[in-house]
Write a protein that holds these residues in place. Sequence first.
Motif, PDB file in Angstrom:
ATOM      1  N   MET A   1       0.838  -1.207   0.000  1.00 35.99           N
ATOM      2  CA  MET A   1       0.000   0.000   0.000  1.00 35.99           C
ATOM      3  C   MET A   1       0.865   1.245   0.000  1.00 35.99           C
ATOM      4  SD  MET A   1      -3.534   0.188   1.685  1.00 35.99           S
ATOM      5  CE  MET A   1      -3.104   0.241   3.410  1.00 35.99           C
ATOM      6  N   SER A   2       0.864   1.959  -1.109  1.00 36.94           N
ATOM      7  CA  SER A   2       1.696   3.150  -1.209  1.00 36.94           C
ATOM      8  C   SER A   2       0.858   4.402  -1.026  1.00 36.94           C
ATOM      9  CB  SER A   2       2.344   3.192  -2.574  1.00 36.94           C
ATOM     10  OG  SER A   2       1.375   3.603  -3.525  1.00 36.94           O
ATOM     11  N   SER A   3      -0.445   4.262  -0.818  1.00 37.40           N
ATOM     12  CA  SER A   3      -1.370   5.388  -0.669  1.00 37.40           C
ATOM     13  C   SER A   3      -1.736   5.984  -2.023  1.00 37.40           C
ATOM     14  CB  SER A   3      -0.807   6.502   0.217  1.00 37.40           C
ATOM     15  OG  SER A   3       0.096   7.301  -0.526  1.00 37.40           O
ATOM     16  N   ASN A   4      -1.218   5.398  -3.138  1.00 35.57           N
ATOM     17  CA  ASN A   4      -1.557   5.906  -4.467  1.00 35.57           C
ATOM     18  C   ASN A   4      -1.999   4.739  -5.357  1.00 35.57           C
ATOM     19  OD1 ASN A   4      -0.683   6.524  -7.426  1.00 35.57           O
ATOM     20  ND2 ASN A   4      -0.964   8.509  -6.438  1.00 35.57           N
ATOM     21  N   ARG A   5      -3.116   4.906  -6.045  1.00 36.33           N
ATOM     22  CA  ARG A   5      -3.719   3.821  -6.810  1.00 36.33           C
ATOM     23  C   ARG A   5      -2.819   3.339  -7.952  1.00 36.33           C
ATOM     24  NH1 ARG A   5      -7.506   4.224 -10.559  1.00 36.33           N
ATOM     25  NH2 ARG A   5      -7.245   6.471 -10.386  1.00 36.33           N
ATOM     26  N   ASP A   6      -2.252   4.275  -8.723  1.00 30.97           N
ATOM     27  CA  ASP A   6      -1.415   3.894  -9.862  1.00 30.97           C
ATOM     28  C   ASP A   6      -0.147   3.176  -9.402  1.00 30.97           C
ATOM     29  OD1 ASP A   6      -3.237   4.965 -11.531  1.00 30.97           O
ATOM     30  OD2 ASP A   6      -2.093   6.754 -12.057  1.00 30.97           O
ATOM     31  N   ILE A   7       0.468   3.706  -8.348  1.00 37.76           N
ATOM     32  CA  ILE A   7       1.711   3.098  -7.864  1.00 37.76           C
ATOM     33  C   ILE A   7       1.415   1.706  -7.304  1.00 37.76           C
ATOM     34  CG2 ILE A   7       3.605   3.356  -6.222  1.00 37.76           C
ATOM     35  CD1 ILE A   7       3.366   6.383  -6.552  1.00 37.76           C
ATOM     36  N   ALA A   9      -0.963  -0.288  -8.304  1.00 36.91           N
ATOM     37  CA  ALA A   9      -1.215  -1.167  -9.452  1.00 36.91           C
ATOM     38  C   ALA A   9       0.110  -1.602 -10.069  1.00 36.91           C
ATOM     39  CB  ALA A   9      -2.080  -0.448 -10.485  1.00 36.91           C
ATOM     40  N   LEU A  10       1.052  -0.659 -10.157  1.00 35.97           N
ATOM     41  CA  LEU A  10       2.368  -0.982 -10.719  1.00 35.97           C
ATOM     42  C   LEU A  10       3.085  -2.008  -9.853  1.00 35.97           C
ATOM     43  CD1 LEU A  10       4.442  -0.366 -12.903  1.00 35.97           C
ATOM     44  CD2 LEU A  10       5.243   1.549 -11.540  1.00 35.97           C
ATOM     45  N   ILE A  11       3.025  -1.834  -8.539  1.00 35.00           N
ATOM     46  CA  ILE A  11       3.674  -2.784  -7.614  1.00 35.00           C
ATOM     47  C   ILE A  11       3.043  -4.168  -7.777  1.00 35.00           C
ATOM     48  CG2 ILE A  11       3.991  -3.371  -5.173  1.00 35.00           C
ATOM     49  CD1 ILE A  11       4.202  -0.363  -4.600  1.00 35.00           C
TER      50      ILE A  11
ATOM     51  N   LEU B  43       1.655  -3.521 -17.991  1.00 33.01           N
ATOM     52  CA  LEU B  43       2.757  -3.088 -17.125  1.00 33.01           C
ATOM     53  C   LEU B  43       3.490  -1.911 -17.751  1.00 33.01           C
ATOM     54  CD1 LEU B  43       4.636  -3.459 -14.698  1.00 33.01           C
ATOM     55  CD2 LEU B  43       5.784  -5.282 -15.905  1.00 33.01           C
ATOM     56  N   MET B  46       1.284   1.222 -17.452  1.00 30.35           N
ATOM     57  CA  MET B  46       1.233   1.770 -16.093  1.00 30.35           C
ATOM     58  C   MET B  46       2.565   2.393 -15.719  1.00 30.35           C
ATOM     59  SD  MET B  46      -0.670   2.467 -13.677  1.00 30.35           S
ATOM     60  CE  MET B  46      -2.191   1.533 -13.820  1.00 30.35           C
ATOM     61  N   VAL B  50       3.078   6.211 -14.498  1.00 31.37           N
ATOM     62  CA  VAL B  50       3.722   6.589 -13.240  1.00 31.37           C
ATOM     63  C   VAL B  50       4.978   7.421 -13.517  1.00 31.37           C
ATOM     64  CG1 VAL B  50       4.857   5.698 -11.175  1.00 31.37           C
ATOM     65  CG2 VAL B  50       2.745   4.662 -11.956  1.00 31.37           C
ATOM     66  N   ASN B  62       5.863  12.656   0.480  1.00 32.40           N
ATOM     67  CA  ASN B  62       5.421  11.347  -0.001  1.00 32.40           C
ATOM     68  C   ASN B  62       5.399  11.357  -1.537  1.00 32.40           C
ATOM     69  OD1 ASN B  62       4.265   8.818  -0.211  1.00 32.40           O
ATOM     70  ND2 ASN B  62       2.187   9.524   0.272  1.00 32.40           N
ATOM     71  N   THR B  65       0.924  11.039  -7.489  1.00 36.16           N
ATOM     72  CA  THR B  65       0.853  11.418  -8.901  1.00 36.16           C
ATOM     73  C   THR B  65       0.270  12.813  -9.074  1.00 36.16           C
ATOM     74  OG1 THR B  65      -1.184  10.131  -8.981  1.00 36.16           O
ATOM     75  CG2 THR B  65       0.771   9.093  -9.863  1.00 36.16           C
ATOM     76  N   ASP B  70      -2.294  11.776  -1.905  1.00 37.56           N
ATOM     77  CA  ASP B  70      -3.658  11.413  -1.514  1.00 37.56           C
ATOM     78  C   ASP B  70      -3.881  11.549  -0.008  1.00 37.56           C
ATOM     79  OD1 ASP B  70      -3.847  10.879  -4.128  1.00 37.56           O
ATOM     80  OD2 ASP B  70      -4.173   8.716  -3.968  1.00 37.56           O
ATOM     81  N   ILE B  71      -2.827  11.271   0.776  1.00 33.66           N
ATOM     82  CA  ILE B  71      -2.989  11.330   2.237  1.00 33.66           C
ATOM     83  C   ILE B  71      -3.163  12.781   2.689  1.00 33.66           C
ATOM     84  CG2 ILE B  71      -1.847  10.885   4.444  1.00 33.66           C
ATOM     85  CD1 ILE B  71      -0.573   8.428   3.177  1.00 33.66           C
ATOM     86  N   TRP B  92       5.363   3.770   3.457  1.00 30.92           N
ATOM     87  CA  TRP B  92       4.599   2.634   2.923  1.00 30.92           C
ATOM     88  C   TRP B  92       4.454   1.537   3.974  1.00 30.92           C
ATOM     89  CZ3 TRP B  92       6.674   1.719  -2.776  1.00 30.92           C
ATOM     90  CH2 TRP B  92       6.370   2.860  -3.543  1.00 30.92           C
ATOM     91  N   GLU B  95       1.849   2.517   6.423  1.00 31.96           N
ATOM     92  CA  GLU B  95       0.517   2.421   5.822  1.00 31.96           C
ATOM     93  C   GLU B  95       0.037   0.977   5.740  1.00 31.96           C
ATOM     94  OE1 GLU B  95      -1.941   4.933   4.299  1.00 31.96           O
ATOM     95  OE2 GLU B  95      -0.950   5.443   6.159  1.00 31.96           O
ATOM     96  N   ARG B  96       0.978   0.046   5.503  1.00 31.93           N
ATOM     97  CA  ARG B  96       0.581  -1.361   5.418  1.00 31.93           C
ATOM     98  C   ARG B  96      -0.004  -1.847   6.738  1.00 31.93           C
ATOM     99  NH1 ARG B  96       5.103  -1.769   2.523  1.00 31.93           N
ATOM    100  NH2 ARG B  96       6.357  -2.739   4.126  1.00 31.93           N
TER     101      ARG B  96
END
Lengths: 198, 198
Positions: A1-7, A9-11, B43, B46, B50, B62, B65, B70-71, B92, B95-96
Motif C-alpha cells: 500500500m503506497s497510498s496511491n492507486r497507480d503506484i 497497481a504498478l507494484i 505493465l 502503467m 507513473v 510522499n 501522482t 492522496d494522504i 509505505w 501504511e501497510r
Amino acid sequence: MSSNRDIDALIDMMAKLPGLGPRSARRAVLHLIRKRALLMAPLADMMQTVAANARECLNCGNIGTGDICDICASSARGNGILCVVEDVADLWAMERSGVFKGRYHVLGGTLSALDSIGPDELRIPRLLDRVQTESVTEVILALNATVDGQTTAHYIADQLEGRVALSSLAQGVPIGGELDYLDDGTITAALNARKPMA
Amino acid sequence: MSSNRDIDALIDMMAKLPGLGPRSARRAVLHLIRKRALLMAPLADMMQTVAANARECLNCGNIGTGDICDICASSARGNGILCVVEDVADLWAMERSGVFKGRYHVLGGTLSALDSIGPDELRIPRLLDRVQTESVTEVILALNATVDGQTTAHYIADQLEGRVALSSLAQGVPIGGELDYLDDGTITAALNARKPMA
C-alpha cells in the motif's frame, strides 16, 4: 500500500514477475520512481516496443521482433548445422556461450505422455520439413538431460535417422565441478565417456 | 544475449533493478514476452503513466501522482497527528500496518555529519512550518532505530519541545520474536521499558 492507486497497481504487476515478490516489487518500483527520467521512462518505452513487436520466428520458434528472427535472417548462420533446443531460454544460454555458429530450432517443450504432448504439439513436423528443405548436414540435439528431454531426443533421432548426421551434447563433469558434489548419474556418464589423454 | 537488440536492451534495463541480476532479468523478460498481452502491455502502460506523473508531495514529501499526495489531500487524515519518517519506504510500511490514521512527514534521510547532511538538506524546516500552520497536536517520531535515525529524532525533538506533544515508537521484543535470537540492545531496551501485567 503506497497510498496511491497507480503506484499500487504498478507494484502488483511487478510482483507477478518470477523472482519478485511483494517486498522486492516495492523496492523495485521505489527505485524506478527515484530514477524515473533515467531508467523508468526508457524501460517503459522499451517494454512497450517489445510488447508490441515480440513474436515467435515462423521458421525456428525463437523470439524476435519480426516474422523471421535475426539468427534465421543472417546468412552467416546458414552453415547447415541445426541445433535443436527445448525452449527459448535454452537458445539464449547457447548464444551466451558464443561458440555455436549455426541456426536453431526451438521445439517449445518436450514430449510428455502424462501431459498428452505429442510431436504435433511441438515444433517437430516443422523440424523434419527444415531438414528436408534447408541444406542441413548435421542436427545437434541440445535437449535437457532429463527423462522427458532424452525421450524427445530419441524420438527425433528415430525420425531423422539416415537422413542427416545426428549428435548430442557431451555429458560429463561440468567445468569447475568437484567430484564430491556430483550426483552418481553424472559420474557414471563421465566414466563411461572417458577419453584417452592426448 | 537473446539474439535481438530490443530484447537485449530490455534485459539490460531490467537487470538494473534492485534484487534482479542478469539471470533473473532474463527470466522476467521471457515471462513478460510470453504474457505480453495480459501482463507486459499493461505493465508498460502503467509504468509510463507513473513515470510521467510521479512526483514528491509538496506538503509532506510522499510520492504521489499529483502536487499534493492522496494522504495530504484526504480531510479524514487531518486529525492533528503527524508521523515523521525517514523515507517513502518507511511511510509505505506504516501504511501497510493500517493502524495510523493521521498524516506523514517524510524527511528524505537522516542528519549525518559524515555525509554533511544538515537540517536544511532534509525536510526539517518544512516540518517546523507545518507544526506551526496546520493544527498539529502530536508529532510521532517514527525514525529507524539506528544511530543516525536517533540523532535526527533528538534534533527534531529539541526544535519542537514545548510546542507540541512528542512521542516515538516503542522499542522492545518484536511480535513472534524469540529472545534467544535477539541482540543485547533490544533485550536491554525491552527490559528497561517493561510493563506491569494488567
